[in-house]
Design an enzyme around this catalytic site. Structure first.
Site, PDB file in Angstrom:
ATOM      1  CE1 TYR A 140      47.063  33.281  44.034  1.00  0.00           C
ATOM      2  CE2 TYR A 140      48.720  34.741  43.118  1.00  0.00           C
ATOM      3  CZ  TYR A 140      47.406  34.471  43.428  1.00  0.00           C
ATOM      4  OH  TYR A 140      46.430  35.382  43.135  1.00  0.00           O
ATOM      5  CD  GLU A 153      44.297  40.712  45.345  1.00  0.00           C
ATOM      6  OE1 GLU A 153      44.875  41.779  45.658  1.00  0.00           O
ATOM      7  OE2 GLU A 153      44.747  39.921  44.502  1.00  0.00           O
ATOM      8  CD1 TRP A 187      50.122  37.784  45.323  1.00  0.00           C
ATOM      9  CD2 TRP A 187      48.401  38.456  46.575  1.00  0.00           C
ATOM     10  NE1 TRP A 187      49.261  36.726  45.475  1.00  0.00           N
ATOM     11  CE2 TRP A 187      48.197  37.115  46.239  1.00  0.00           C
ATOM     12  CE3 TRP A 187      47.452  39.103  47.356  1.00  0.00           C
ATOM     13  CZ2 TRP A 187      47.089  36.390  46.654  1.00  0.00           C
ATOM     14  CZ3 TRP A 187      46.339  38.384  47.780  1.00  0.00           C
ATOM     15  CH2 TRP A 187      46.165  37.044  47.429  1.00  0.00           C
TER      16      TRP A 187
END
Length: 179
Positions: free
Chosen positions: A17, A39, A47
């Site tokens: 990512y 989000e 996260w």
């Protein structure tokens, strides 16, 4: 490759990512929607936790198709509440559906969500190397406008993370090869 210090080098999903997505300027509404939806689930979590559940979210949220999610009703909500691959927080799930509807309205008004969001940065990435900052005047303004339009679970801190994720704010640390 040297990476931002916050990357968990032991998680290949997180490393990929960071290396392939995070901070890359995107004008793709589908991707902007995906990241906005993801989000919105971070509040109170990390996260990394949300990222690890991305594929389950992709399946539950119709491949991150905003129009399909905007049409979700109680049956889909209940199905998601039973899905162990998701973060089963009813209010966040409800907000994701509501936010999808607002997202579509913004697309109609501006021609694309990208035009709307990038307009807050005058169409150009803002270089702001990562440090312990969690919000900015840019994230304050965008979050305030999204809230005014009816979006939920997207305050300034969450929007700041989203702005970095989609490359509107360039936030790689000076230790990172991508800086």
């Amino acid at each position: 490759m040297k990476r931002c210090h916050w990357v968990n080098e032991g998680n290949p999903i997180y490393v990929k990512y960071h290396d392939d997505e995070w901070g890359e300027p995107s004008h793709d509404d589908h991707y902007l929607y995906e990241m906005l939806l993801l989000e919105s689930f971070v509040a109170g979590l990390s996260w990394e936790c949300v990222l690890n559940k991305r594929e389950a979210f992709r399946q539950a949220f119709a491949g991150f198709n905003a129009a399909d999610v905007a049409a979700y009703g109680e049956a889909e909500l209940e199905e998601m509440m039973q899905n162990p691959g998701l973060i089963r927080h009813r209010r966040k799930l409800e907000a994701a559906i509501t936010n999808s509807r607002v997202f579509l309205r913004i697309q109609l008004e501006y021609g694309s969500f990208a035009s709307y969001a990038w307009g807050f940065a005058d169409g150009h990435p803002v270089r702001e190397p990562w440090h312990n900052r969690t919000s900015s005047p840019l994230s304050d303004a965008l979050a305030s406008d999204l809230k005014r339009r009816g979006m939920r679970y997207l305050g300034s801190v969450t929007i700041y993370s989203w702005l970095q994720a989609v490359g509107i704010i360039q936030g790689h640390g000076c230790e990172c090869s991508k800086f």
